[in-house]
Every structure is written in structure tokens, then in C-alpha cells.
Design an enzyme around this catalytic site. Structure first.
Site, PDB file in Angstrom:
ATOM      1  CE  LYS B  82    -136.413  62.128  19.933  1.00 37.67           C
ATOM      2  NZ  LYS B  82    -136.967  61.068  19.095  1.00 37.67           N
ATOM      3  CB  SER B 157    -137.681  58.092  21.615  1.00 40.49           C
ATOM      4  OG  SER B 157    -137.403  58.534  20.695  1.00 40.49           O
ATOM      5  CB  SER B 181    -138.949  58.080  17.858  1.00 37.81           C
ATOM      6  OG  SER B 181    -138.572  56.766  18.605  1.00 37.81           O
TER       7      SER B 181
END
Lengths: 94, 507
Positions: B82, B157, B181
Site C-alpha cells: 500500500k 482504504s 481498511s
């Protein structure tokens, strides 16, 4: 209810400048969110210790030893504006 | 071996192919690069690619393996990270304009550990700006699509990491989980996703959102690969003072997560992994506010747990209904402090027109942050401001203590609890983006584990009416990560779902 004036005060604390449209929009949205949070008022928390962290925090100390850090040039590489080994910023105050 | 045959494989499969010399790390890398080049334009999983670094790493490991060295944990395994985790020689943007050109001078601990374990990092994945969001629609750069159906969001997310694993662009990926997330996008994309116990993985080099909640964890297509990736990145790191010490781990992680333990639970039957486990089903998270087509597969999975010898009983988390309010107060308060560092002075975007320092701060932050980030900074600043601190922030911290106490009470009699991971399956683009509270609601079931610092894992357990996957969440006692993975393995074996594997084949 959060007023437009409240929003502008908070924006100043957060170093955000909002347009009038944005201030109006945030006043409306933040009021709705804060109204939702008001449900917490009904919870009995008398004598409950506030929990700031999932781990019972104790000070984590290390030896006060000199150790190598990253080279200055590497750390300065992201500077938006520099003057030699200094970060350059606009003048402070009027 | 053709390139397409190398896609959608598990770590164990890749390792046996490497050992049998039927493929090499370099071939595996090229196969996944080709898959990304073919499919990522449509999905938008990545923000940047690090193909050359991956090729160099692959060549390095091929050479070491050809010298007869032991195969490290993730040798030859393509992974993605990420884009809120620092990596050198490439940008770390956090999905924000304010870090558009930021190149970190150091690596995150978890990323260092991936390199050490022989993983091949193919790139940095898309996310809601600063990990604030539940759909990956709030990235400053682009949206990411759900690999199962591109009309649907991948969740967030960590939506980019989820999409990359789901599409077969990589085998596992790292995300960060502050309120769900990792687990929520895993649930939306039919994957396994885990938030470890708080402090299990160092946060060094993870750009902070809410420091008392943030935790790094893996996405994978099965429980075993999730466990192996967690094993690779877990460990004590003195650069994060909230990272658990080795002696604490040795004392409390029983059983410890080891390769032998993972191999043992992988080889066992569902019954052997689940027999005698006492599992609570949280009644507050299986009632109102949870879609019927989510409830049904969860209850079926709970019945299956029982059939495999677990003792499943209803339990109550009486303060769960306040978790959303507590979370959004605590997380935004911490975020407003953490994001104060973005001032345009030392790195990141700066407005060059302002003639005075304070004007530069305002202009820089205004241009650099998107609407959702500003909304949360405003909310957190309000909650911490004079006159409101006791009513909101302190009150939230007290209710956080009550939610944690609820869990500990349950854990006196149960080893873990189950619930849906999210109240609904994946939604379509735009469905919730105009209403912040509706969007925040999608985290209602995942947030409590963050507040209490507990390990949680989501794995697919069925399909909703839309044919999108439904995730079931297991949450365990602190430090029970290994047992939680074992139970998840038991359920995975019992369910025998092949959601993602079939999807990758059909692409």
C-alpha cells in the site's frame, strides 16, 4: 449545531482556509456528524479511566548513545526549496 | 511453463515449482508483470510500479537458490505494498497530492522484512487519501475497481492491495488497517485479510493516520499465504516504541506463529482445527443494520463451525453500538495531530506563491489535501478544541475502555468471536460517496477490534444477492494471532470456496 463561525475558527486552528461555500458545507456535514456522536452522552462513564492506547503504555527508553543517522543530502533531497543545507521558507510575519 | 500458468498460484505451489526447477523467480516476476500490464489499466490497483527492482531481486534470489541455499519464507513471491508504506527509490504518495513527489529516504520495517524474506515487490497500491475512506474513491489519483466486478468498489482504504491480489497481479499484499481498511476490502474482494494484534508489526515507515489504531497486515487468496506473509513481517522493532518486545511475544503468543505451526494447521482437517474451540457470535453485529444477504452466509458459516466441533454461542458486546462514534472521534483527533506535519517546509507539496510563512501553510494544505481528509482534520481539531475536549474526545476514550472491557469479559469464556466483516457486500461506485455517515457505517463491524487492539481476520464465506462476496470476521484475544489463523484455516477448509481462484481463471 456548528455555525459557520465555528467552522472558520476550527479551520484556522487546523491551518486550513476554507471558501464560504466550503465553510457552509462543512458546517452542515460536521453538525450532522457531531449530532450523531451525541449518542455517547447517554453512556454512563462515571469513574471510567480514559483509554488512550490499546497497550498499557509504559515509557520505552533506550540508551543515550550516539548512532549514525541518514546522510544530510539524502534528507534534504525532498526539500521544496533550499539554501545550501537549510530549508528555505518565506519570511515570517508581515 | 507458460506465463499464465504461474498466475493465481499459492506460495507453496510457487515454491514447489521453484524447487523442482520448473520455473524461476525471474519467470514468476515476468509473468506477474505481464498480468499487470494487461489488466491494471482497467482496474487501477497500482499507483507506481517497481518492476526493475523486482527483476533485480528475482535475479538475486535465483542465483542464491541455484547455489543450493535454503528457500526463504517468501522467495520468488510477487507482492504489492500500500502506498502509505515507505520504500526507497520510488514515490510514497499516500494517495495524496501533498506527497505527490515524495521519495522516502528510508524503508518501512514491514517492507524491509519483505525484502529479507525474498519477496518481489512489484509496486505501490492505491488507497483512499491517507487511508481515510472505505471505498478507495477518495484517492487523489484514481479509483480502483473490484476485480470480481468492475462496477463495484473494492472497499477501502487498502482497495489497491485488495484488487491487486484478487486480480492475480501478485500473490499477497500489505495493507494498513485503522478501522477495517484491510478486512473490509478483503471482504469486498473475496480475499483473506488480517489485522494483527496491535503492536505485532512495527509501524516504522507507515505514514501515520491514527497511531493508537493503525496496524499493518496482509491480504492473500488463502489463509496459509496470509499467515506466511504475517510471519514474514511480524517482529520487534526498536524504532516503533509501541511495537511489542520479543520477551512479551515469547510470554504471551501461545501458540507462537511459526512456519511449522502454519504447515501443521494447513495439513489438518477442518474438524482438527476447530474441535473444542469456544466461539461467540456477536448478537449486536448480526441484527439491525446488517443486510439480510450478509447475515445468511454468516449464520451458515457459524453452523458449519459447530458441525466441525466448535462450540458456538451468542455473546453480547453491549457497547458495540457506540463504536462508530468512538472511532471517528479518536481517529480524527489523532489524525488532526498526525497530519499537522504536512506544512510544505521540509518535504511534499509547497505553494510557491505565498509571500509569508503562515499564508504558505494555509495555501499548501488547502491545495494538498482532498475533501475527506480536510473533513476529518476539521472534525478531529473540533473534538480536541477547548471547550469540547471533555464532551467528545475524553468521553470517546472512556467508551473505548468500555468496549475493550466488553471484549475481555467475553474472552473469559470464549477464545474468539465471529461477526460479518462489513454490514453489506461491496457497493457500486458513487453509492455512498455523498454521505459521510453512510460511508462511515461500512466500518461498523470492523472498528471494535481496532479500538481494543485485537487481532481480526476476514475470510470469504459466501455470496450476497448481488453475487459479490461476503466476508466473515474472526476476532481473538490479544496475541492469539496464530490460533485465529488456525481457526480461519479450519473454516476455510470446511467452506471449500473457490471464489477468487475461479475469477482469475476466467479473466
Amino acid at each position: 449545531m456548528i455555525s459557520i463561525k465555528d467552522v472558520q475558527h476550527v479551520a484556522k486552528l487546523a491551518r486550513l482556509s476554507l471558501t464560504e461555500d466550503e465553510s457552509r458545507q462543512y458546517a452542515e456535514q460536521l453538525s450532522r456528524i457531531i449530532d450523531y456522536f451525541d449518542e455517547l452522552k447517554s453512556v454512563d462513564t462515571e469513574g471510567v479511566e480514559p483509554m488512550s492506547h490499546p497497550i498499557a503504555a509504559v515509557n520505552v527508553l533506550r540508551e543515550d548513545e550516539v548512532c549514525p543517522s541518514l546522510p544530510r543530502e539524502v534528507l534534504m533531497a525532498n526539500a521544496p526549496l533550499r539554501d545550501g543545507n537549510f530549508f528555505r521558507v518565506p519570511k515570517i510575519g508581515e | 511453463m507458460s506465463k499464465s500458468q504461474l498466475i493465481g498460484r499459492t506460495i507453496a505451489e510457487l515454491h514447489s515449482l521453484i524447487k523442482a526447477k520448473e520455473t524461476s523467480c525471474l519467470e514468476i516476476t515476468e509473468a506477474h508483470i505481464e498480468a499487470i500490464e494487461k489488466g491494471d489499466e482497467r482496474l487501477g490497483a497500482f499507483l507506481s510500479y517497481t518492476f526493475d527492482q523486482a527483476r533485480a531481486a528475482a535475479a538475486h534470489w535465483d542465483e542464491r537458490l541455484s547455489n543450493g541455499e535454503a528457500v526463504p519464507l517468501l522467495a520468488g513471491v510477487p507482492v504489492a505494498i500500500k502506498d502509505n508504506m515507505c520504500e526507497v527509490d520510488t514515490r510514497t504518495t499516500c494517495g495524496s497530492k501533498i506527497l505527490e513527489n515524495f521519495v522516502s529516504p528510508y524503508r518501512a520495517y514491514a517492507v524491509e522484512k519483505l525484502h529479507e524474506a525474498g519477496a518481489l515487490i512489484l509496486g505501490k497500491t492505491n488507497l483512499d487519501e491517507f487511508a481515510m475512506g472505505s471505498s478507495t474513491e477518495h484517492s487523489a489519483y484514481k479509483v480502483t475497481r473490484n476485480p470480481i466486478d468492475p462496477d463495484y468498489v473494492p472497499g477501502g482504504s487498502s482497495g489497491g492491495s485488495a484488487a491487486a491480489v484478487g486480480a492475480g497481479f501478485c500473490v499477497t499484499a500489505l495493507g494498513s488497517d485503522t478501522g477495517g481498511s484491510i478486512r473490509q476490502p478483503a471482504s469486498y474482494c473475496g480475499l483473506v485479510g488480517m489485522k494483527p494484534t496491535y503492536g505485532m508489526v512495527s509501524r516504522f515507515g507507515l505514514v501515520a493516520f491514527a497511531s493508537s489504531l493503525d496496524q499493518i497486515g496482509p491480504f492473500a487468496r488463502n489463509v496459509e499465504d496470509c499467515a506466511l506473509t504475517l510471519l514474514a513481517i511480524a517482529g520487534h522493532d526498536k524504532r516503533d516504541s509501541t511495537c511489542l518486545s520479543q520477551s512479551y511475544r515469547d510470554q504471551h503468543a501461545k501458540p507462537a506463529l511459526t512456519k511449522a505451526f502454519i504447515q501443521e494447521f494447513k495439513s489438518r482437517s477442518a474438524e482438527e482445527n476447530l474441535k473444542g474451540k469456544r466461539i461467540g457470535i456477536i448478537k449486536e453485529l448480526i441484527g439491525d443494520g446488517i443486510d439480510d444477504d450478509v447475515k445468511a452466509p454468516i449464520l451458515k458459516a457459524a453452523a458449519l463451525l459447530e458441525k466441525c466441533g466448535a462450540r458456538v454461542e451468542e455473546v453480547s458486546l453491549p457497547h458495540a453500538k457506540y463504536a462508530l462514534s468512538v472511532y471517528y472521534l479518536v481517529a480524527t483527533a489523532e489524525a488532526s495531530a498526525n497530519l499537522a506535519r504536512f506544512d510544505g517546509v521540509r518535504y511534499g507539496h509547497r505553494n510557491m506563491d505565498a509571500a509569508e510563512l503562515h499564508a504558505m501553510y494555509y495555501a499548501t494544505r488547502n491545495e494538498g489535501f482532498g475533501a475527506e481528509v480536510k473533513r476529518r482534520i476539521m472534525l478531529g481539531t473540533y473534538a480536541l478544541s477547548s471547550g469540547y475536549y471533555d464532551a467528545y474526545y475524553k468521553k470517546a476514550q472512556q467508551v473505548r475502555a468500555l468496549i475493550t472491557a466488553d471484549f475481555h469479559k467475553i474472552f473469559e469464556n470464549f477464545e474468539m468471536v465471529v461477526s460479518p466483516t462489513a454490514p453489506s457486500a461491496a457497493f457500486k461506485f458513487g453509492a455512498k460517496s455523498d454521505d459521510p455517515i453512510q460511508m462511515y457505517m461500512s466500518d461498523i463491524a470492523s472498528i471494535p477490534a481496532n479500538l481494543a487492539g485485537l487481532p481480526g481476520i476476514s475470510l470469504p464465506c459466501g455470496l450476497a444477492d448481488s453475487n459479490m462476496p461476503v466476508g466473515i470476521q474472526l476476532v481473538g484475544r490479544p496475541m492469539s494471532d496464530a490460533s485465529l489463523l488456525q481457526a480461519a484455516q479450519g473454516l476455510e477448509t470446511a467452506l471449500d470456496l473457490k471464489l477468487v481462484a475461479e475469477k482469475i481463471k476466467s479473466n
